[in-house]
Enzyme design. Structure first.
Site, short mmCIF file in Angstrom:
data_model
loop_
_atom_site.label_atom_id
_atom_site.label_comp_id
_atom_site.label_asym_id
_atom_site.label_seq_id
_atom_site.Cartn_x
_atom_site.Cartn_y
_atom_site.Cartn_z
N CYS A 42 -2.94 11.92 -22.80
CA CYS A 42 -2.18 11.43 -21.66
C CYS A 42 -2.89 11.79 -20.36
O CYS A 42 -3.59 12.80 -20.27
CB CYS A 42 -0.78 12.04 -21.69
N ASP A 44 -1.51 12.94 -17.84
CA ASP A 44 -0.78 14.05 -17.22
C ASP A 44 -1.74 15.20 -16.87
O ASP A 44 -2.49 15.68 -17.72
CB ASP A 44 0.29 14.55 -18.19
N ARG A 46 -1.28 18.19 -16.49
CA ARG A 46 -0.99 19.47 -17.13
C ARG A 46 -1.57 19.57 -18.54
O ARG A 46 -1.38 20.58 -19.22
CB ARG A 46 0.53 19.68 -17.20
N HIS A 98 2.20 14.81 -25.66
CA HIS A 98 2.72 16.10 -25.19
C HIS A 98 4.20 15.98 -24.89
O HIS A 98 4.68 14.94 -24.41
CB HIS A 98 1.96 16.60 -23.96
N CYS A 101 6.46 14.31 -21.63
CA CYS A 101 5.64 13.19 -21.15
C CYS A 101 6.50 12.23 -20.34
O CYS A 101 7.49 11.68 -20.83
CB CYS A 101 5.01 12.48 -22.33
#
Length: 199
Positions: A42, A44, A46, A98, A101
């Site tokens: 992803c 993302d 993080r 994750h 998400c």
């Protein structure tokens, strides 16, 4: 306009620290790229592939998009897979979702989000494929986490059905596709025990 000079300062400090530990690191890194792993994850911020795997630059080839999708018409993702398999000869392809998400959450919140709704339609398809199982889950967070897991399972299947993987396995190339989920709350990867190697 806000200054971004700190990014250059951070980079300089990072490069200096690496050179102190290994003076020839960047010379070696610049001469070849031979990762054994392709990470499809992803976007993302993080979920940084190298860091959470404990690997250095050059050890993981990475493709990222919203909710780690492998869509049969996405030439960007398909090109990354082809280059990783045919040119880099990666041994492992990891599809990693994750928990927490935003793409997964947005795909089931019954709200309109604009252009991204077209992309999230693929996750809605995953929901439709597993509707009975997901609808049986009453707790919202548990349902979101289950959809995250099921999305990874479906994306692993999508990777395995690409022409690149089908052709590689016909040639007996050693490459295995895996499905993982990363937990933002404890930093731990979960192996979904879904994989394929063409055998």
């Amino acid at each position: 306009m806000t200054s971004i000079q700190h990014l250059f300062d951070n980079n300089q400090q990072w490069a200096d620290n690496i050179k102190k530990e290994d003076p020839h690191f960047f010379k070696r890194l610049s001469e070849q790229q031979k990762p054994e792993y392709l990470w499809i994850g992803c976007s993302d911020s993080r979920v940084p592939a190298n860091e959470l795997l404990g690997m250095s630059p050059g050890e993981v080839f990475v493709h990222r998009n919203i909710a780690n999708q492998v869509i049969h018409t996405d030439l960007n993702c398909l090109s990354v897979i082809q280059f990783a398999v045919e040119n880099l000869k990666v041994k492992h392809i990891i599809v990693c979702g994750h928990y927490g998400c935003g793409g997964i959450i947005a795909s089931i919140d019954n709200k309109r989000h604009g252009l991204i709704d077209n992309w999230l339609g693929h996750i809605k398809d995953v929901y439709r494929f597993h509707k009975d199982r997901l609808d049986a889950v009453e707790d919202h967070q548990t349902k979101v986490n289950l959809l995250c897991d099921l999305n990874v399972v479906e994306q692993v299947a999508n990777v395995c059905h690409t022409t690149t993987l089908v052709n590689a396995w016909k040639k007996n190339q050693d490459v295995t596709v895996h499905g993982f989920v990363y937990n933002l709350h404890d930093g731990i990867l979960k192996n979904l025990n879904v994989s394929c190697d063409g055998k």
